[in-house]
Every structure is written in C-alpha cells, then in structure tokens.
Design a protein around this motif. Structure first.
Motif, short mmCIF file in Angstrom:
data_model
loop_
_atom_site.label_atom_id
_atom_site.label_comp_id
_atom_site.label_asym_id
_atom_site.label_seq_id
_atom_site.Cartn_x
_atom_site.Cartn_y
_atom_site.Cartn_z
N PHE A 17 1.19 -1.30 0.08
CA PHE A 17 -0.04 0.00 -0.26
C PHE A 17 0.88 0.96 -0.02
O PHE A 17 1.86 1.76 0.84
N GLY B 277 -5.92 4.47 8.58
CA GLY B 277 -6.01 5.29 7.92
C GLY B 277 -5.80 6.86 7.29
O GLY B 277 -4.48 6.79 8.04
N THR B 278 -6.89 6.78 6.79
CA THR B 278 -5.81 8.31 5.97
C THR B 278 -6.28 9.52 6.54
O THR B 278 -7.71 9.78 6.79
N GLY C 113 -0.56 4.40 -0.77
CA GLY C 113 -1.48 5.48 -0.44
C GLY C 113 -1.68 6.76 0.37
O GLY C 113 -2.23 7.13 0.28
N HIS C 114 -0.79 6.55 1.51
CA HIS C 114 -0.67 7.18 1.91
C HIS C 114 0.21 8.99 1.67
O HIS C 114 -0.10 9.90 2.40
N GLY D 81 -13.41 1.87 1.18
CA GLY D 81 -12.91 1.82 0.57
C GLY D 81 -12.23 2.81 -0.28
O GLY D 81 -13.84 3.42 -1.18
N ASP D 82 -11.23 2.85 -1.78
CA ASP D 82 -10.86 3.99 -2.03
C ASP D 82 -11.91 3.80 -3.59
O ASP D 82 -11.97 2.63 -3.31
N TYR E 164 -7.13 2.88 -1.09
CA TYR E 164 -7.10 1.43 0.74
C TYR E 164 -8.37 1.38 0.85
O TYR E 164 -9.18 1.76 0.36
N GLN F 223 -12.91 2.76 7.82
CA GLN F 223 -12.91 3.70 6.26
C GLN F 223 -13.67 2.42 5.20
O GLN F 223 -12.75 1.69 5.20
N ARG G 235 -11.31 11.29 -2.27
CA ARG G 235 -10.97 10.81 -0.92
C ARG G 235 -10.11 11.53 0.14
O ARG G 235 -10.32 11.56 1.08
#
Length: 888
Positions: A468, A678-679, A470-471, A517-518, A509, A515, A567
C-alpha cells in the motif's frame, strides 16, 4: 502447578524449539465474515495455511476461543465451556508428524511430568505413518493406541466422504487415563465414559480434497495442534472437572459472596454456568462485542440474560448483580490478558445495563405471558392443543422479548396446576423447538457465517500481500497479478466484465478500521476499469469494479488512480472523527471510549461508551470544541512506532482491533494521539467546518454521533436555515423574533387545551354516576373499570379522584386515548392499601397489555404507551387480572 504456569511453560517450550510465540488473536476474527467468533488457535494463521508464508514457519499460541454449539452442555459435563483457552503449536510447511508427535510427548512427560503410563493415543485407522511413530519412536504399547475412523480422527470430521473441499488430513489424539486401575484393552476411549480425557489433538494437514472426494497431497504439509488449557490444568492439578481448577476459584467464590450472600442457594450446575458464561461475557465485550440484538452482540446479550435469570430465580432479586462478578474474572485472568483489566469498568457497566433492561422486560412481560397462558387454559380443551399453543407462546416470548425457558416454565407450572404440569411443558417443547429451528435456519440462510474458516478465502492463494503506497501517492504504475471474474480466476477481462483486480502495489485504501475503500480507475493504453470500492482479504487488496473500455491481462503494467476528491472528503471525516473523540472525552469525561466508527465521503459515524443521552448543551460544546480544533489549523502528524512505544506514549487504541508489532500513530496538537492505519489530512484546517447531525443510543451504555464536514456540513446547515426561514414565513414573523412568536403561540394553545379539558371534565362529571353503577361489587369492595375516549392523563386522574370520593372503598381502573397517546390509571382507596393492595403493583401487571410501562404510589399509579388501539381491550382484561392478583 497453576494454570498460568502451565501456559507459560507451553509457550517457552515451543519457543525453545524455534517457534515464534504469537499473542492471542481477538475473539472477533479480523477480516473474516464466515464465523462469529475465534473458535480455534489456527484461525489467525489462515493466510499461512493457504500458502502465504511471512516471516516465520513455526508458531505457538495460547488463543482465546469461544464456541456456542454446545451451550446446553455447559454445567452438565465436566469439560464443556463457552469461553476457553487453546494451546497450540503450528507448522507451515516446516516440520511434520515426527516432530509434532515427539515434541508433544516430550512436553507432557518431561516438562509437565505426566506419568507416561497414564497416557493413551489415537490415530486415524489408515495413518500407518503416525501409528509407527507412536509405536516405534515413542514406544507406546500397541494396546494403548486406538485406531479410529474419520468421524473422530480426521479434520474436518468425515471430510473425505462429506467434504468440504479444501485442506484436510488425519489427526492423532492424546488421552489421559483417570482410571488406570481398570486396565483392559478398550478399543475406543468412548467405550468407558469418564475414564479417558482427550488432552491434545494433533492435526496433520497433508491433503487437499477435490470435488468427488479425491485427495491430492499438499505441496507444503502443515501441523495444527490444539490442547484445551483448562482440561490440561485439570489433569495436572489432579481434578476430574475443569471447574475445580485454580482459575475458576475466584469466580466461584465471588458467586457465593456477590450472588448468594449466605441467604440463597444456587445449585452446582447453575453456578458452573454462571462461572463459564461470565468469562465469555467479559472477554467478548473486552474484544469489542457490544451486547445487541444481532450477530455477536446477540450471543453476548443472550449469555448475560441467561446468568441474570439464574440469579433472579435463585435469589428472587430484581436488582442487577452479575456485573459484580467482573473483578473476579480480572483477578483470575487479568495478568495474562491485561485488556480485561483495562476495560473492567466499561465491561461491568455494559453488563449492568443489559441486566437492568432484562429485569424491566421480565417485570413487564411475564404478566402478559401469564395472561396468554390463562387464555389458553380458558379457551382450549385438549392437551394436544394446549401443548401446541403453549409451545407457540414460549417461542413468541423468548424470540420477541428474551424471556428464558426456565422462567416461563415456572409460570406454565403455576397456571396449569390442575394438569400434569411436566407433561404440559415437556410436550410444548417440540413446538417451541420447531419454530426456533425454523427461525435459525432462515437466519443462517441470510448470513455469511458459514462456520468454515476456509470458505471464500481461496482467492488470495499464491498472491503476496499488496504493497500500500496510498499514504503518500494518489496514483501508481503497478502490475496486475490476479484477475477474478464470476468468482473465478481469469487471465484477462474485457468491456462489461465485473472484476476484482489484485495489484502488486496500490494507492487505493482497502476498507478497514471503519474507513470505506477508495474508488477510482485502473487504466492501460487500451481502456479503463472503473473501481467502485476496494476491499481486502488478509492484506491482499481487491479492487472491485467494471471494465468500461478495452481489455486487461494478468501480468500487464497499468496506471492506478484514486478519486482524489472523494479521498479528500473521506480524510476530512476521518481526521474529524479523531477530533470528535477527544472533544467527547473533554466534555463528557475520560470514560468515553470508541466502540466503532464509520467514515465515508459524505458522513462520519462514531460510537462510544456513555451512560445517557447528551444534552443539547453538551452537543453544542462538543461541536464548538471540534470547530475550535479546525480553526486552529493544527498539524496532523503520522509516525510508525513499536506497539509498546505507542502504548507507553498514551495513544488511544480501539480495543476491538488487533494491532501488529509496529503501528501507525496519528497525533494532532498535544491533545489527540491514536493508533490508526487510515488516511488523514495534513492540517485540521482542511476540514473546513464540522456539524453534528444526530445523537442516539444503539445499545445499553453505547451512544452514536453522526456528523458531516466541509461542504457536506455547510449544505446540511443551509437546509436547516431554509426550514427556519419557511417556519418564519408561516408564522409571519422575522427570523430573529421567531422564538418569542412560537412561545406566544404555544401559550395560546395551552390555554385553549386547558379550557377544552375543563369542558370535557365537566361533561364527564355527569356520567360518573353511571360509571359507578356499572362497577362490580366483589366482597364489599367496588371494582370500577371504564374507557374514556379523547382524554389525557390529567383528566383520568381527576375522574378517578371524583369516583373515589363518591364510592368509598374501591379499585378503579380507567383508560383513555388521544390522537397519539394511550393512558391507563389505577386508583386504590386507603382502606385497601392498608390490606397491602397497591396501585403500583397492579399497574405493572396491566401496563404490558398496551405494550407500555408504568409506576406510581400505592394509592395511584399510571402507565402510558403509543398503542392507542389496545387500551379499550386492556381495560376489559384488567378486571380479571386484578381479581386474580389480589385473590378476591
């Protein structure tokens, strides 16, 4: 040797054999919708058993487990439990039968010093390899090796013949002989009940069952062992019953002091049920299961009700008491499982709330159940019809209201006292069980809970964990390593295909921690896949969507792009959730703990512990404090720490989640620090605006806040302002004068209502004599009952007082309805109160007839509900109920 010492010795022994000691998983399996609870030590290693090896190939655990299949056996037998600990050692393609058997034997005979002559073993009758190891390498005499069939010595049981498809293999069990003096050559341990206790089960997972029962050898053979800690402790401590070992002693002592108090006596079986269930309750709630009416929460609620009912029936108390046992569970097991120590106060609070609710239901619904039984007695003649009708009532009141069978059985005995009561109750049970089984089948049919820990999880076979990124990144160049369509692996997908895409790395994510999902796109030079959500199974990300154009192939390079605006909206809500938790703890107190959350692009939801509804002032304070945090534009810091460092730093963790050795910490200013994967935003100011939409209860002691942020919060606020403007126009008032105008209008309405009620009461005065004339005279006491249409509670009180003045000695029952409310009032004259006839007692028996609740004083009591259609009939039934209760 104590149970704690046995646990430590087991883990240290296998650590010395190269195993990695893994902490117990939660009772709530993570990312696994197929089972309610963790039922075995192997469940947290499903990924490894399916061929996805991480940093170790050998593991050992002491796993918290919960099983509810044999609830009726708890307390009856010496060894059945709802909650128990399972010791286990596991090999993922590393060692196999020889090591598993020899190490098991070494641990039992050398480390625990169990005499070898007290141990017998079993093998699957076709497993010559295991048989020869026991016979030749270990030296077990032939007559002490049971050769058994696939029902008892294959995992899953009878798998070759009956399935399911998937990993399977023979097993070997180790038994302790409690009666060696009997000698002989039994062929099966079940031949001599009570003599043998199964201590350890060694499962040799070496085959994969295919359709039709074909067995194919697994490329990597696995070991999965399980040994009940409580049962092993019984052997070591010289006990024949698990409930006699050391870790149950504090709980059983607490039952005597907190429940019996030297006045009442709870029989041995029910003491053991309480001791068993309270452990399951404490550990279940500590692992995040909130008592509720569905799923895992229903199981915990059912256990609380069961033991609460035992306490009530045994001690004839109407006060919560089971919650007082929580400290004894902490005393017994808190050192090994500190989470129950840390959550003891919250756990006790939830138990007490469920107890209070059940006691209230019991008080309100038992009279209604009794009334239904009396109707059966009055209207049904044959025993067959009576039994069927009673069975239906047992199901209705258990399913709808949660009353227990023992409590309802007592009432059946009371009501049908002129019959063979055992025959009536026993013959009613088949009808009850038929209805209950039908409902459970319907529930299972609509549930994802298959009970098979491998069901639906084969999609990631051979697929490594998704990296991952995505952060830090909103897009990536990635490689497709799996395509799934129609629940089958495919090599390519074309326009219109619904697909799940597995990438080597992804900015998307995957739904976790509350949270969502994207969404976004996966693209190549030929077309695109619209991704609607992202899920994961054991850290393998599943990008779920539809091919919009072109076609895609496994192993090709693609561009992955998330919907960045969506997002950002999710991040606003997630960061706001952290701010909300801190604001709640500041306004309400540090007892506030997260119980769940949901974070999407359009809203956030936060569940937390608190004992009552928030006032408008508290909601405003919380909302204002969060917006202060937003305005201050604090930096949101993300860092990775060891789990121990994070805990020592004071970071808050959602206790239903299981965290790894390295965790991500989100810090905001000097006031918020939480475990979170999470984001999140960079600064709180990006939230823009925070608005609470609603606050409500979702379970006893659990509140829920829903809120919006950013443009969503602004839109919601504008909707409220529009409604305010519309109201101002309707009342022809400037907005800033609206409150005063509404107050003035309300005052006028109240004055008109007062005049109307006075007019109605004056009209009722003229009919009081006819009401009195229609009363019954029972043993020198008048029994007055009457229904009045279009009257409120205040009018009923006045009419009751007027009747009492005119009639003297009387019991008066009046009912009334308005457009929205149903009311019943009971009034008892003072001479009857002196004879221990109480209006308060009577109203509690009558209130359930309108699905309401009530209370008051001995002279006068009242009840209300919204069931306006039931009042007139309830008043008719009230007379017979009162006659029976006061035994006129």
């Amino acid at each position: 040797m104590t149970t704690n010492e046995i646990r430590i010795k087991f883990l240290k022994f296998f650590e010395s054999k190269g195993h990695k000691v893994i902490v117990s998983d939660s009772l709530v399996p993570k990312d696994d919708p197929t089972v309610l609870f963790t039922t075995a030590g192997m469940q947290q290693f499903k990924r490894q058993f399916l061929g996805n090896i991480d940093d170790y190939t050998k593991a050992a655990t002491s796993q918290k487990c919960m099983r509810t299949d044999d609830l009726d056996e708890v307390g009856k037998t010496n060894f059945h439990h709802t909650f128990f600990e399972m010791l286990g050692n596991f090999s993922f393609g590393d060692y196999f039968k020889k090591e598993a058997i020899s190490w098991g034997w070494e641990f039992l005979t050398k480390v625990l010093e169990i005499p070898a002559e007290r141990l017998w073993v079993s093998v699957f009758k076709e497993d010559d390899e295991a048989y020869n190891i026991w016979l030749n390498d270990i030296g077990i005499p032939k007559n002490k090796i049971f050769k058994l069939g696939p029902k008892s010595n294959y995992w899953p049981s009878n798998a070759v013949e009956n399935g399911p498809n998937g990993p399977c293999g023979p097993c070997s069990e180790i038994f302790y002989d409690y009666e060696p003096e009997k000698g002989g050559n039994p062929k099966d341990p079940d031949d001599e009940p009570g003599r043998f206790s199964e201590v350890w089960n060694l499962v040799f997972t070496q085959f994969e069952r295919k359709e039709g029962g074909t067995l194919e050898p697994l490329p990597n053979k696995n070991i999965d062992t399980g040994m009940g800690l409580e049962r092993l402790s019984s052997v070591i401590q010289g006990k024949t019953c698990n409930f006699d070992i050391d870790i149950f002693a504090p709980i059983l002592n607490s039952i005597e002091t907190a429940l019996e108090k030297g006045k009442t006596k709870i029989d041995l079986r029910e003491k053991r049920i309480i001791a068993d269930h309270i452990r399951a309750i404490v550990f279940g709630i500590s692992d995040g299961v909130v008592p509720s009416n569905e799923g895992r929460g229903y199981v915990i609620k059912k256990l609380i009700i069961t033991v609460s009912d035992i306490s009530i029936r045994s001690g004839n108390t109407r006060s919560p008491s089971i919650y007082k046992l929580v400290p004894s569970v902490v005393e017994s097991m808190g050192d090994q499982y500190p989470e129950i120590k840390n959550k003891a106060k919250d756990v006790a609070g939830m138990i007490e709330s469920v107890e209070k609710a059940y006691i209230k239901v019991r008080i309100e619904k038992l009279p209604a159940f009794e009334e239904k039984l009396l109707e059966v007695l009055k209207n049904t003649s044959s025993k067959g019809e009576i039994s069927a009708d009673v069975g239906k009532l047992l199901f209705e009141f258990k399913d709808t209201h949660g009353l227990t069978l023992p409590t309802m059985g007592t009432l059946v005995t009371t009501v049908f006292g002129n019959f063979d009561t055992d025959e009536i109750y026993d013959s009613a049970l088949p009808t009850f069980e038929k209805l209950m089984n039908k409902q459970q089948e319907q529930s299972r049919a609509s549930s994802k809970m298959t009970g098979d820990v491998f069901t639906g999880n084969n999609l990631d076979l051979g697929a490594p964990k998704t990296e991952f990124i995505g952060h830090k990144h909103a897009n990536s160049t990635s490689t497709i390593i799996r395509l799934v369509s129609g629940n089958q692996k495919v090599t390519e997908a074309s326009k219109g295909d619904e697909v799940m895409v597995i990438l080597d790395k992804s900015p998307f994510y995957a739904e976790a921690g509350g949270q969502v999902g994207d969404s976004g796109y996966i693209k190549n030079d030929r077309g695109s896949i619209k991704i609607i959500t992202t899920q994961k199974i054991d850290d393998v990300f599943l990008h779920i969507g539809t091919v919009e154009e072109g076609h895609f192939k496994v192993n090709e390079t693609i561009k992955a792009e998330i919907d960045i605006e969506r997002r950002l909206s999710i991040m606003r809500n997630h960061t706001a959730t952290h701010l909300l938790q801190n604001a709640l703890r500041e306004v309400l107190g540090k007892h506030v703990q997260q119980q769940g959350s949901y974070v999407s692009q359009d809203r956030l939801r936060f569940d937390f512990t608190h004992h009552k509804a928030l006032s408008k002032e508290e909601i405003l304070k919380v909302e204002t404090l969060v917006n202060d945090y937003v305005i201050n534009c604090e930096t949101v810091t993300k860092e990775f720490l060891s789990s121990e460092q994070a805990k020592n730093s004071g970071a808050l963790a959602f206790f239903a989640e299981k965290y790894g050795e390295v965790v991500r910490i989100i810090s905001i200013g000097d006031y918020s620090k939480e475990f979170c994967g999470g984001t999140h935003l960079e600064v709180t100011g990006q939230i823009g605006f925070f608005k609470i939409v609603s606050e409500s209860a979702i379970a006893q002691g659990i509140r829920r806040i829903e809120a919006k942020t950013g443009l969503g919060a602004i839109e919601h606020t504008n909707e409220l302002l529009s409604k305010l403007d519309a109201l101002a126009q309707t009342l022809k008032s400037p907005t800033d004068e609206l409150v005063d105008r509404v107050k003035m209008q309300n005052a006028k309405v109240k004055q008109l209502q007062k005049e109307l009620e006075k007019y109605k009461f004056d009209a009722f005065k003229n009919s009081v004599d006819s009401i009195i004339q229609s009363s019954e005279s029972v043993d020198k006491t008048h029994l007055v009952s009457h229904f009045i249409k279009d009257a409120d509670m205040e009018t009923l009180r006045k009419v009751a007082d007027l009747i009492k003045k005119k009639i003297g000695s009387a019991i008066i029952v009046l009912g009334a309805t308005t457009d929205e409310n149903a009311s019943i009032i009971v009034s008892v004259s003072n001479d009857l109160v002196k004879m221990n006839i109480s209006a308060n007692d009577l109203i509690k028996e009558i209130a359930p007839l309108i699905d309401g609740s009530g209370g008051g004083r001995p002279q006068m009591a009242q009840a209300g509900s919204k069931e306006i259609d039931k009042v007139e009939d309830a008043i008719k039934k009230a007379t017979s109920i009162i006659k029976r209760i006061i035994k006129l």
